[in-house]
Scaffold this motif. Sequence first.
Motif, PDB file in Angstrom:
ATOM      1  N   GLU A  41       0.814  -1.224   0.000  1.00  0.00           N
ATOM      2  CA  GLU A  41       0.000   0.000   0.000  1.00  0.00           C
ATOM      3  C   GLU A  41       0.850   1.278   0.000  1.00  0.00           C
ATOM      4  N   ILE A  42       2.138   1.151   0.301  1.00  0.00           N
ATOM      5  CA  ILE A  42       3.012   2.327   0.387  1.00  0.00           C
ATOM      6  C   ILE A  42       3.160   2.968  -0.994  1.00  0.00           C
ATOM      7  N   ARG A  43       2.950   4.287  -1.044  1.00  0.00           N
ATOM      8  CA  ARG A  43       3.015   5.032  -2.307  1.00  0.00           C
ATOM      9  C   ARG A  43       4.087   6.119  -2.297  1.00  0.00           C
ATOM     10  N   ARG A  44       4.550   6.518  -1.124  1.00  0.00           N
ATOM     11  CA  ARG A  44       5.513   7.621  -1.042  1.00  0.00           C
ATOM     12  C   ARG A  44       6.530   7.297   0.051  1.00  0.00           C
ATOM     13  N   VAL A  45       7.814   7.537  -0.243  1.00  0.00           N
ATOM     14  CA  VAL A  45       8.885   7.213   0.701  1.00  0.00           C
ATOM     15  C   VAL A  45       9.720   8.460   0.970  1.00  0.00           C
ATOM     16  N   ALA A  46       9.916   8.746   2.251  1.00  0.00           N
ATOM     17  CA  ALA A  46      10.818   9.813   2.684  1.00  0.00           C
ATOM     18  C   ALA A  46      11.902   9.206   3.566  1.00  0.00           C
TER      19      ALA A  46
ATOM     20  N   LEU B 101      20.864   7.927  -0.190  1.00  0.00           N
ATOM     21  CA  LEU B 101      19.701   7.195  -0.685  1.00  0.00           C
ATOM     22  C   LEU B 101      18.956   8.006  -1.742  1.00  0.00           C
ATOM     23  N   ALA B 102      18.785   9.300  -1.501  1.00  0.00           N
ATOM     24  CA  ALA B 102      18.120  10.150  -2.492  1.00  0.00           C
ATOM     25  C   ALA B 102      18.933  10.248  -3.774  1.00  0.00           C
ATOM     26  N   LEU B 103      20.248  10.304  -3.617  1.00  0.00           N
ATOM     27  CA  LEU B 103      21.145  10.485  -4.758  1.00  0.00           C
ATOM     28  C   LEU B 103      21.271   9.228  -5.599  1.00  0.00           C
ATOM     29  N   ARG B 104      21.438   8.085  -4.963  1.00  0.00           N
ATOM     30  CA  ARG B 104      21.719   6.833  -5.666  1.00  0.00           C
ATOM     31  C   ARG B 104      20.479   5.974  -5.928  1.00  0.00           C
ATOM     32  N   HIS B 105      19.389   6.246  -5.195  1.00  0.00           N
ATOM     33  CA  HIS B 105      18.212   5.372  -5.321  1.00  0.00           C
ATOM     34  C   HIS B 105      16.935   6.198  -5.472  1.00  0.00           C
ATOM     35  N   PRO B 106      16.887   7.092  -6.472  1.00  0.00           N
ATOM     36  CA  PRO B 106      15.683   7.926  -6.638  1.00  0.00           C
ATOM     37  C   PRO B 106      14.447   7.132  -7.040  1.00  0.00           C
ATOM     38  N   GLU B 107      14.640   5.901  -7.518  1.00  0.00           N
ATOM     39  CA  GLU B 107      13.487   5.064  -7.840  1.00  0.00           C
ATOM     40  C   GLU B 107      12.768   4.578  -6.581  1.00  0.00           C
ATOM     41  N   LEU B 108      13.424   4.676  -5.431  1.00  0.00           N
ATOM     42  CA  LEU B 108      12.855   4.236  -4.158  1.00  0.00           C
ATOM     43  C   LEU B 108      12.435   5.381  -3.258  1.00  0.00           C
ATOM     44  N   VAL B 109      13.107   6.516  -3.374  1.00  0.00           N
ATOM     45  CA  VAL B 109      12.968   7.615  -2.415  1.00  0.00           C
ATOM     46  C   VAL B 109      12.526   8.880  -3.142  1.00  0.00           C
TER      47      VAL B 109
ATOM     48  N   PRO C 182      26.040  13.276  -8.423  1.00  0.00           N
ATOM     49  CA  PRO C 182      24.927  12.638  -9.142  1.00  0.00           C
ATOM     50  C   PRO C 182      25.421  11.794 -10.308  1.00  0.00           C
ATOM     51  N   ALA C 183      24.984  10.539 -10.368  1.00  0.00           N
ATOM     52  CA  ALA C 183      25.309   9.673 -11.490  1.00  0.00           C
ATOM     53  C   ALA C 183      24.205   9.701 -12.536  1.00  0.00           C
ATOM     54  N   ARG C 184      23.048  10.250 -12.145  1.00  0.00           N
ATOM     55  CA  ARG C 184      21.908  10.388 -13.045  1.00  0.00           C
ATOM     56  C   ARG C 184      21.025  11.503 -12.494  1.00  0.00           C
ATOM     57  N   SER C 185      20.096  11.960 -13.300  1.00  0.00           N
ATOM     58  CA  SER C 185      19.244  13.058 -12.876  1.00  0.00           C
ATOM     59  C   SER C 185      18.222  12.586 -11.849  1.00  0.00           C
ATOM     60  N   LEU C 186      17.951  13.436 -10.866  1.00  0.00           N
ATOM     61  CA  LEU C 186      16.853  13.183  -9.955  1.00  0.00           C
ATOM     62  C   LEU C 186      15.584  13.754 -10.562  1.00  0.00           C
TER      63      LEU C 186
ATOM     64  N   VAL D  88      19.720  19.321  -9.464  1.00  0.00           N
ATOM     65  CA  VAL D  88      19.242  18.529  -8.331  1.00  0.00           C
ATOM     66  C   VAL D  88      18.175  19.334  -7.593  1.00  0.00           C
ATOM     67  N   PRO D  89      16.988  18.758  -7.329  1.00  0.00           N
ATOM     68  CA  PRO D  89      15.921  19.482  -6.629  1.00  0.00           C
ATOM     69  C   PRO D  89      16.201  19.541  -5.119  1.00  0.00           C
ATOM     70  N   ILE D  90      17.078  20.447  -4.713  1.00  0.00           N
ATOM     71  CA  ILE D  90      17.568  20.496  -3.346  1.00  0.00           C
ATOM     72  C   ILE D  90      17.501  21.924  -2.815  1.00  0.00           C
ATOM     73  N   ASP D  91      17.138  22.077  -1.533  1.00  0.00           N
ATOM     74  CA  ASP D  91      17.119  23.363  -0.848  1.00  0.00           C
ATOM     75  C   ASP D  91      17.780  23.194   0.515  1.00  0.00           C
ATOM     76  N   VAL D  92      18.104  24.332   1.149  1.00  0.00           N
ATOM     77  CA  VAL D  92      18.758  24.293   2.446  1.00  0.00           C
ATOM     78  C   VAL D  92      18.163  25.360   3.349  1.00  0.00           C
ATOM     79  N   ARG D  93      18.036  25.039   4.644  1.00  0.00           N
ATOM     80  CA  ARG D  93      17.683  26.010   5.671  1.00  0.00           C
ATOM     81  C   ARG D  93      18.756  25.961   6.759  1.00  0.00           C
ATOM     82  N   THR D  94      19.207  27.132   7.166  1.00  0.00           N
ATOM     83  CA  THR D  94      20.237  27.203   8.205  1.00  0.00           C
ATOM     84  C   THR D  94      19.685  27.898   9.439  1.00  0.00           C
TER      85      THR D  94
END
Length: 241
Positions: free
Chosen positions: A129-134, A148-156, A170-174, A208-214
Motif C-alpha cells: 500500500e506504500i506510495r511515497r517514501v521519505a 539514498l536520495a542520490l543513488r536510489h531515486p526510484e525508491l525515495v 549525481p550519477a543520473r538526474s533526480l 538537483v531538486p535540493i534546498d537548504v535552511r540554516t
Amino acid sequence: MKPLVTTALILLTLLEASCATTLPGPGAVNTAPPLSYETYALGAEKPEALLVALHSSGSTPESWDASVKALDIAVRVVLPRGSRPRREGFTWFPEDHEKKDGAGKTADVERVAAQLADLIREVRRAHPEIRRVAVTGFSYGGDLAWMLALRHPELVEVAVPMGTRLLGEPARSLPPAHRVLVLQGEEDAIIPVQQTLARVADLKAVGVPIDVRTYPGVGHDAAPQLVEDWQVFLRQVLQAP
C-alpha cells in the motif's frame, strides 16, 4: 499517538555493493555487516507513506520515537540500526571512516545506503500500500539519507538530511518532482555552514531538486526550531495527494 502495528525486529542479510563513483556491478558482494530495523505504523493500519529515519553515530533508533510520533499523521515508520556498537549506541561505518579521503568516505556511505535500499524494498514488498517514501537522518544518518536520495531515486521521493556532508556526485538526474531539504546549524563545528551552502548551490546548478535552511546559533545539533521545521515539511510532503 500509539503505534497501530506491533513493532517487529527484522534481520536482513544484504548482498549489494557500491564504490565511490559507480553503482554496484553484477555479482559484487556488499561486505558491510547486516542491518536490523524496527517498524511500526502510526495513524492508520495501512499508511500509504513511509518514513525511514536514520540515527546519528553513537545513538539508537529509539532516539527518533518522540519526533516521529509527534508528526501526528498516518505513516509507516522504519528505524534501522547501525551494525557497529559505539559508545552507548551504534554507528554505521568502520572505525577508520574519518581517516579516509573523500572517495573512501563516499564508498563507505554508498555501501550502507545500498543495504538500506534493500531494506526499503523489503518493507515495500511487505506493505504494497506504500506510495511515497521519505528518508531522513542526522550526521552520519544524514549522510545516508542524502545518499539514498542520490543513488536510489526510484525508491525515495523525499529526503531531509541534517548535519550532512552531502558526499557523492549525481550519477543520473533526480526527477524534478523529488524534494531534498537540507537542515544545517550555522555554528556547526563539524560541518561548516559555508561548505553546505556552496555544496547545495553546486547541486542546484546541475538540476538537483535540493534546498537548504540554516539556523543561527545552532551547532551540530537538532535544535527545537530545526525539529519544528522538519516536522512541518514532512507533514506536508507525506500527506500530499
